[in-house]
Write a protein that holds these residues in place. Structure first.
Motif, PDB file in Angstrom:
ATOM      1  N   ILE A 133       0.978  -1.121   0.026  1.00 49.43           N
ATOM      2  CA  ILE A 133       0.056   0.093  -0.013  1.00 49.43           C
ATOM      3  C   ILE A 133       1.037   1.253   0.018  1.00 49.43           C
ATOM      4  O   ILE A 133       2.051   1.334   0.414  1.00 49.43           O
ATOM      5  CB  ILE A 133      -1.283  -0.041   1.363  1.00 49.43           C
ATOM      6  CG1 ILE A 133       0.017  -0.106   2.565  1.00 49.43           C
ATOM      7  CG2 ILE A 133      -1.987  -1.071   1.024  1.00 49.43           C
ATOM      8  CD1 ILE A 133      -1.071  -0.246   3.816  1.00 49.43           C
ATOM      9  N   HIS A 134       0.195   2.269  -0.309  1.00 54.13           N
ATOM     10  CA  HIS A 134       0.871   3.494  -0.514  1.00 54.13           C
ATOM     11  C   HIS A 134       0.676   4.732   0.411  1.00 54.13           C
ATOM     12  O   HIS A 134       1.491   5.439   0.832  1.00 54.13           O
ATOM     13  CB  HIS A 134       0.825   4.205  -1.970  1.00 54.13           C
ATOM     14  CG  HIS A 134      -0.489   4.683  -1.896  1.00 54.13           C
ATOM     15  ND1 HIS A 134      -1.926   4.270  -1.965  1.00 54.13           N
ATOM     16  CD2 HIS A 134      -0.832   6.275  -2.043  1.00 54.13           C
ATOM     17  CE1 HIS A 134      -2.794   5.058  -2.039  1.00 54.13           C
ATOM     18  NE2 HIS A 134      -2.236   6.271  -2.378  1.00 54.13           N
ATOM     19  N   CYS A 135      -0.466   4.546   1.344  1.00 57.83           N
ATOM     20  CA  CYS A 135      -0.873   5.786   2.099  1.00 57.83           C
ATOM     21  C   CYS A 135      -1.660   5.491   3.289  1.00 57.83           C
ATOM     22  O   CYS A 135      -2.477   4.566   3.255  1.00 57.83           O
ATOM     23  CB  CYS A 135      -1.871   6.801   1.223  1.00 57.83           C
ATOM     24  SG  CYS A 135      -2.896   7.872   2.187  1.00 57.83           S
ATOM     25  N   PRO A 136      -1.067   5.754   4.460  1.00 57.49           N
ATOM     26  CA  PRO A 136      -1.769   5.281   5.632  1.00 57.49           C
ATOM     27  C   PRO A 136      -3.299   5.927   6.063  1.00 57.49           C
ATOM     28  O   PRO A 136      -4.090   4.983   6.684  1.00 57.49           O
ATOM     29  CB  PRO A 136      -0.896   6.039   6.878  1.00 57.49           C
ATOM     30  CG  PRO A 136      -0.148   7.138   6.033  1.00 57.49           C
ATOM     31  CD  PRO A 136      -0.175   6.513   4.760  1.00 57.49           C
ATOM     32  N   TYR A 137      -3.595   6.918   5.379  1.00 57.07           N
ATOM     33  CA  TYR A 137      -4.726   7.420   5.243  1.00 57.07           C
ATOM     34  C   TYR A 137      -5.851   6.686   4.694  1.00 57.07           C
ATOM     35  O   TYR A 137      -7.018   6.662   4.988  1.00 57.07           O
ATOM     36  CB  TYR A 137      -4.731   9.021   4.888  1.00 57.07           C
ATOM     37  CG  TYR A 137      -4.005   9.858   5.774  1.00 57.07           C
ATOM     38  CD1 TYR A 137      -4.643  10.182   7.256  1.00 57.07           C
ATOM     39  CD2 TYR A 137      -2.814  10.374   5.252  1.00 57.07           C
ATOM     40  CE1 TYR A 137      -3.559  10.982   7.911  1.00 57.07           C
ATOM     41  CE2 TYR A 137      -2.075  11.313   6.037  1.00 57.07           C
ATOM     42  CZ  TYR A 137      -2.449  11.394   7.409  1.00 57.07           C
ATOM     43  OH  TYR A 137      -1.747  12.439   8.270  1.00 57.07           O
ATOM     44  N   CYS A 138      -5.292   6.288   3.511  1.00 55.26           N
ATOM     45  CA  CYS A 138      -6.120   5.264   2.550  1.00 55.26           C
ATOM     46  C   CYS A 138      -6.550   3.983   3.062  1.00 55.26           C
ATOM     47  O   CYS A 138      -7.363   3.276   2.887  1.00 55.26           O
ATOM     48  CB  CYS A 138      -5.709   5.531   1.051  1.00 55.26           C
ATOM     49  SG  CYS A 138      -5.860   7.046   0.386  1.00 55.26           S
ATOM     50  N   HIS A 159       9.565   9.703   7.140  1.00 58.56           N
ATOM     51  CA  HIS A 159       8.498  10.403   7.159  1.00 58.56           C
ATOM     52  C   HIS A 159       7.402   9.244   7.180  1.00 58.56           C
ATOM     53  O   HIS A 159       6.290   9.600   8.069  1.00 58.56           O
ATOM     54  CB  HIS A 159       8.240  11.014   5.874  1.00 58.56           C
ATOM     55  CG  HIS A 159       6.727  11.772   5.711  1.00 58.56           C
ATOM     56  ND1 HIS A 159       6.367  12.744   6.333  1.00 58.56           N
ATOM     57  CD2 HIS A 159       5.984  11.355   4.820  1.00 58.56           C
ATOM     58  CE1 HIS A 159       5.243  12.974   5.985  1.00 58.56           C
ATOM     59  NE2 HIS A 159       4.890  12.229   5.008  1.00 58.56           N
ATOM     60  N   ILE A 160       7.215   8.364   6.445  1.00 57.93           N
ATOM     61  CA  ILE A 160       6.234   7.108   6.621  1.00 57.93           C
ATOM     62  C   ILE A 160       6.092   6.664   8.152  1.00 57.93           C
ATOM     63  O   ILE A 160       5.168   6.339   8.415  1.00 57.93           O
ATOM     64  CB  ILE A 160       6.419   6.011   5.516  1.00 57.93           C
ATOM     65  CG1 ILE A 160       6.279   6.612   4.086  1.00 57.93           C
ATOM     66  CG2 ILE A 160       5.306   5.027   5.664  1.00 57.93           C
ATOM     67  CD1 ILE A 160       6.724   5.778   3.077  1.00 57.93           C
ATOM     68  N   ALA A 161       7.435   6.179   8.521  1.00 58.64           N
ATOM     69  CA  ALA A 161       7.501   5.612   9.802  1.00 58.64           C
ATOM     70  C   ALA A 161       6.770   6.332  10.817  1.00 58.64           C
ATOM     71  O   ALA A 161       6.085   5.951  11.775  1.00 58.64           O
ATOM     72  CB  ALA A 161       9.010   5.448  10.166  1.00 58.64           C
ATOM     73  N   ALA A 162       6.974   7.829  10.938  1.00 55.78           N
ATOM     74  CA  ALA A 162       6.247   8.580  11.818  1.00 55.78           C
ATOM     75  C   ALA A 162       4.968   8.780  11.681  1.00 55.78           C
ATOM     76  O   ALA A 162       4.028   8.590  12.833  1.00 55.78           O
ATOM     77  CB  ALA A 162       6.884  10.158  11.581  1.00 55.78           C
ATOM     78  N   LEU A 163       4.351   8.291  10.454  1.00 56.04           N
ATOM     79  CA  LEU A 163       3.025   8.547  10.463  1.00 56.04           C
ATOM     80  C   LEU A 163       2.459   6.945  10.998  1.00 56.04           C
ATOM     81  O   LEU A 163       1.256   7.028  11.326  1.00 56.04           O
ATOM     82  CB  LEU A 163       2.518   8.766   8.839  1.00 56.04           C
ATOM     83  CG  LEU A 163       2.635   9.976   8.206  1.00 56.04           C
ATOM     84  CD1 LEU A 163       2.224  10.194   6.788  1.00 56.04           C
ATOM     85  CD2 LEU A 163       1.872  11.034   9.133  1.00 56.04           C
ATOM     86  N   VAL A 164       3.198   6.005  10.331  1.00 55.81           N
ATOM     87  CA  VAL A 164       2.437   4.652  10.449  1.00 55.81           C
ATOM     88  C   VAL A 164       2.610   4.335  12.031  1.00 55.81           C
ATOM     89  O   VAL A 164       2.031   3.362  12.397  1.00 55.81           O
ATOM     90  CB  VAL A 164       3.155   3.775   9.558  1.00 55.81           C
ATOM     91  CG1 VAL A 164       2.738   2.474   9.803  1.00 55.81           C
ATOM     92  CG2 VAL A 164       3.028   4.279   8.143  1.00 55.81           C
ATOM     93  N   ARG A 165       3.561   4.770  12.874  1.00 56.65           N
ATOM     94  CA  ARG A 165       3.555   4.505  14.211  1.00 56.65           C
ATOM     95  C   ARG A 165       2.633   4.580  14.869  1.00 56.65           C
ATOM     96  O   ARG A 165       2.283   3.965  15.992  1.00 56.65           O
ATOM     97  CB  ARG A 165       4.906   5.341  14.743  1.00 56.65           C
ATOM     98  CG  ARG A 165       5.403   4.771  16.055  1.00 56.65           C
ATOM     99  CD  ARG A 165       6.555   5.497  16.708  1.00 56.65           C
ATOM    100  NE  ARG A 165       6.603   5.340  18.050  1.00 56.65           N
ATOM    101  CZ  ARG A 165       5.867   6.102  19.057  1.00 56.65           C
ATOM    102  NH1 ARG A 165       4.906   6.978  18.651  1.00 56.65           N
ATOM    103  NH2 ARG A 165       5.895   5.740  20.306  1.00 56.65           N
ATOM    104  N   ASN A 166       1.758   5.739  14.481  1.00 53.84           N
ATOM    105  CA  ASN A 166       0.561   5.794  15.172  1.00 53.84           C
ATOM    106  C   ASN A 166      -0.626   4.792  15.143  1.00 53.84           C
ATOM    107  O   ASN A 166      -1.420   4.762  15.809  1.00 53.84           O
ATOM    108  CB  ASN A 166       0.014   7.207  14.769  1.00 53.84           C
ATOM    109  CG  ASN A 166      -1.192   7.673  15.544  1.00 53.84           C
ATOM    110  OD1 ASN A 166      -1.188   7.868  16.701  1.00 53.84           O
ATOM    111  ND2 ASN A 166      -2.542   7.909  14.754  1.00 53.84           N
TER     112      ASN A 166
END
Length: 302
Positions: A133-138, A159-166
């Motif tokens: 997948i490409h997007c944590p929001y999607c 950058h992705i790690a910071a978002l996905v860690r949530n």
């Protein structure tokens, strides 16, 4: 019946952004032709998310409903065809299609999306849009608390790690080679217990697009439920560039806040003009492109 050849606006691409542009134009009584090749980039994705009123619907259902609503406006025509060439004319633009048709429009809107370049990893393309997948929001909520990989390196991976860690604490960055992080980034990743694996991926085991495990070049494997991937891409068609439209440094069509490209009379919307790849964003930018194309026509005729 003689086929109509002349339109106020030609829209190349009939997915979310193209249909959204057509809706704004149809409601303004503009004669519009949508030309669509029927290959949306999210055609494998089972469900679309983060688009209010449509959360969880299939991409096909959303686009089919949108198409039905747009074609209720009698000045809008939808035709399945692929545009192979085009040129600037004194009155606007002319395009030629794969089926040998020629159409003319005063304005031109590209809603053509992008073409993702798949990595040389067996099974990856079959999982793309499903569990690769490409997007944590999607997609992220559907894989919350699951063991997850991030196939990227350097600033993008950080950058992705910071978002996905949530969304999950079971994170591994798959750098596909030597990790390229600053010392400060290494320390922050370590503090957040995010692992780094530099061994290249060779293949993915999956069922119906849902991965079971990933296999590395050293023979080892891990059971990931999802892998985020920052893939390279290219424009789906080269016509915008052939007409003189500039690209950004990373390859999107360069547009201003009104979705105008660098060539007067040409607009672009959706994935081809922004890294913000979501249905909601495509619809929003399509609406702006349609409204601004109509505004230019109105001003010219006033």
């Amino acid at each position: 019946m003689k086929q109509q050849k002349d339109f106020d606006v030609l829209i190349i691409g009939g997915s979310y952004s193209g249909l959204s542009a057509a809706l704004a134009l149809g409601r303004s009584l503009r004669h519009v032709l949508i030309l669509d090749a029927g290959q949306p980039c999210n055609r494998q994705t089972p469900h679309s998310h983060n688009f209010i009123t449509h959360d969880g619907e299939t991409p096909r259902n959303i686009s089919e409903k949108a198409k039905e609503q747009v074609l209720n406006y009698p000045t809008v025509i939808f035709q399945e065809d692929f545009v192979v060439s085009g040129k600037k004319t004194a009155a606007g633009f002319e395009v030629e299609t794969e089926k040998g048709n020629n159409f003319r429009g005063k304005k031109l809107i590209f809603a053509t999306g992008v073409k993702d370049i798949m990595p040389n990893i067996e099974g990856f393309s079959d999982c793309w849009g499903i569990s690769a997948i490409h997007c944590p929001y999607c997609h992220g909520y559907e894989f919350k608390n699951a063991k997850t990989g991030i196939m990227a390196n350097g600033e993008r991976a950080f950058h992705i790690a910071a978002l996905v860690r949530n969304l999950t604490k079971e994170l591994t960055i798959l750098t596909q080679g030597k990790a390229e992080f600053t010392e400060e980034q290494f320390q922050k990743l370590k503090k957040n217990r995010i692992k780094i694996n530099e061994i290249p991926l060779q293949s993915i085991s999956y069922e119906n697009g849902y991965m079971k495990s990933v296999h590395f070049a050293d023979g080892k494997e891990e059971n990931f439920k999802a892998v985020y991937a920052a893939l390279p891409f290219e424009q789906s068609i080269n016509l915008p560039v052939a007409l003189g439209c500039e690209l950004t440094e990373i390859g999107h069509l360069k547009v201003d806040f009104l979705q105008k490209t660098t060539i007067p009379g040409i607009f672009a919307c959706g994935d081809n003009a922004s890294p913000m790849r979501s249905v909601a964003y495509a619809v929003a930018t399509g609406n702006i492109a349609g409204a601004m194309a109509n505004n230019e026509l109105c001003v010219a005729d006033f």
